[in-house]
Design a protein around this motif. Structure first.
Motif, PDB file in Angstrom:
ATOM      1  N   SER A 150      -1.054  10.491   3.470  1.00  0.00           N
ATOM      2  CA  SER A 150      -1.630  11.275   2.373  1.00  0.00           C
ATOM      3  C   SER A 150      -1.734  10.441   1.111  1.00  0.00           C
ATOM      4  O   SER A 150      -2.773  10.447   0.422  1.00  0.00           O
ATOM      5  N   PHE A 151      -0.675   9.708   0.799  1.00  0.00           N
ATOM      6  CA  PHE A 151      -0.674   8.867  -0.399  1.00  0.00           C
ATOM      7  C   PHE A 151      -1.742   7.785  -0.303  1.00  0.00           C
ATOM      8  O   PHE A 151      -2.429   7.481  -1.287  1.00  0.00           O
ATOM      9  N   PHE A 152      -1.896   7.207   0.886  1.00  0.00           N
ATOM     10  CA  PHE A 152      -2.907   6.157   1.076  1.00  0.00           C
ATOM     11  C   PHE A 152      -4.310   6.696   0.798  1.00  0.00           C
ATOM     12  O   PHE A 152      -5.100   6.069   0.072  1.00  0.00           O
ATOM     13  N   HIS A 153      -4.634   7.838   1.361  1.00  0.00           N
ATOM     14  CA  HIS A 153      -5.973   8.395   1.168  1.00  0.00           C
ATOM     15  C   HIS A 153      -6.181   8.863  -0.266  1.00  0.00           C
ATOM     16  O   HIS A 153      -7.313   8.822  -0.767  1.00  0.00           O
ATOM     17  N   LEU A 154      -5.122   9.276  -0.917  1.00  0.00           N
ATOM     18  CA  LEU A 154      -5.242   9.662  -2.322  1.00  0.00           C
ATOM     19  C   LEU A 154      -5.521   8.442  -3.191  1.00  0.00           C
ATOM     20  O   LEU A 154      -6.397   8.475  -4.067  1.00  0.00           O
ATOM     21  N   VAL A 155      -4.795   7.343  -2.932  1.00  0.00           N
ATOM     22  CA  VAL A 155      -4.996   6.117  -3.701  1.00  0.00           C
ATOM     23  C   VAL A 155      -6.377   5.520  -3.440  1.00  0.00           C
ATOM     24  O   VAL A 155      -7.051   5.037  -4.357  1.00  0.00           O
ATOM     25  N   MET A 156      -6.809   5.565  -2.185  1.00  0.00           N
ATOM     26  CA  MET A 156      -8.114   5.027  -1.821  1.00  0.00           C
ATOM     27  C   MET A 156      -9.254   5.955  -2.205  1.00  0.00           C
ATOM     28  O   MET A 156     -10.428   5.617  -2.029  1.00  0.00           O
ATOM     29  N   ASP A 157      -8.917   7.134  -2.725  1.00  0.00           N
ATOM     30  CA  ASP A 157      -9.902   8.127  -3.151  1.00  0.00           C
ATOM     31  C   ASP A 157     -10.794   8.577  -1.989  1.00  0.00           C
ATOM     32  O   ASP A 157     -11.973   8.897  -2.167  1.00  0.00           O
ATOM     33  N   SER A 158     -10.198   8.601  -0.777  1.00  0.00           N
ATOM     34  CA  SER A 158     -10.940   9.096   0.383  1.00  0.00           C
ATOM     35  C   SER A 158     -11.072  10.604   0.352  1.00  0.00           C
ATOM     36  O   SER A 158     -12.088  11.160   0.793  1.00  0.00           O
ATOM     37  N   HIS A 159     -10.024  11.256  -0.151  1.00  0.00           N
ATOM     38  CA  HIS A 159     -10.022  12.712  -0.280  1.00  0.00           C
ATOM     39  C   HIS A 159      -9.303  13.077  -1.569  1.00  0.00           C
ATOM     40  O   HIS A 159      -8.419  12.344  -2.031  1.00  0.00           O
TER      41      HIS A 159
END
Length: 214
Positions: A150-159
């Motif tokens: 979740s943190f990865f996708h938040l940082v990458m602005d995927s979702h």
């Protein structure tokens, strides 16, 4: 992500060369066990589900793998399994680095740290090994996997955060117990019937030492 995943393989090579590969070559039963474990994990990881791209969920069983082989060899075994997933279309080669890091390395390190803490600070008996190093460890590892993804996708602005919470983080509560139960049952069966398959289990520490103190 590929760079981090490959760098993490470096400390695994020495352990594999000195312990894992010689044992694999000299013991046919260990070869069969390792192939069966890898195939079982391939099937388990293939059965994934998700609503949004990248926010997929599946059972890990990496706590059991870590306790059986140690985190270094376990991480090495994850590489051919991930390649098999890519070969059969479950995983893309572009996403494999991210997969190895988030779904393999971080959960394995989490499992190993929880095991070390239980070994260091809790009484050494078979029940602590099964319920803490197995059951609770599996639940914690599964939760950390979802949180780190979740943190990865938040940082990458995927979702956005709302999408992650509503479609992914909510599964922590639903998956923690089954993941813990899966690993706890596996560790219980192995520690009773096949303790030699568990690299982190020792009769001297968890059984004889316990009764000797009494």
């Amino acid at each position: 992500m590929w760079g981090f995943a490959l760098i993490a393989l470096v400390p695994c090579i020495s352990d594999a060369r000195t312990i894992f590969i010689p044992k694999l070559k000299s013991e046919p039963s260990f070869q069969h066990l390792t192939c069966a474990v890898c195939f079982s994990l391939f099937l388990l990881w293939s059965a994934e589900a998700g609503i949004k791209p990248g926010l997929d969920i599946h059972f890990l069983a990496l706590t059991s793998l870590c306790l059986m082989y140690g985190w270094r060899v376990a991480y090495l075994l994850c590489v051919p399994i991930a390649l098999s997933l890519a070969l059969f279309g479950t995983l893309t080669l572009e996403a494999m680095g991210q997969y190895l890091l988030l779904s393999c390395l971080i959960p394995l390190l989490t499992s190993y740290v929880v095991f070390l803490l239980s070994y260091r600070y809790l009484p050494r008996n078979i029940f602590v090994y099964i319920f803490v190093a197995g059951f609770f460890n599996g639940a914690i590892t599964g939760s950390v996997h979802i949180l780190s993804t979740s943190f990865f996708h938040l940082v990458m602005d995927s979702h956005d955060w709302a999408t992650i919470v509503d479609n992914y983080l909510v599964f922590i509560v639903l998956l923690a117990f089954p993941e813990g139960l899966l690993n706890g049952m596996a560790v219980a069966v192995l520690s009773v019937f096949k303790p030699e398959w568990l690299r982190t289990f020792s009769d001297r520490d968890y059984i004889y030492n316990h009764y000797h103190k009494k």
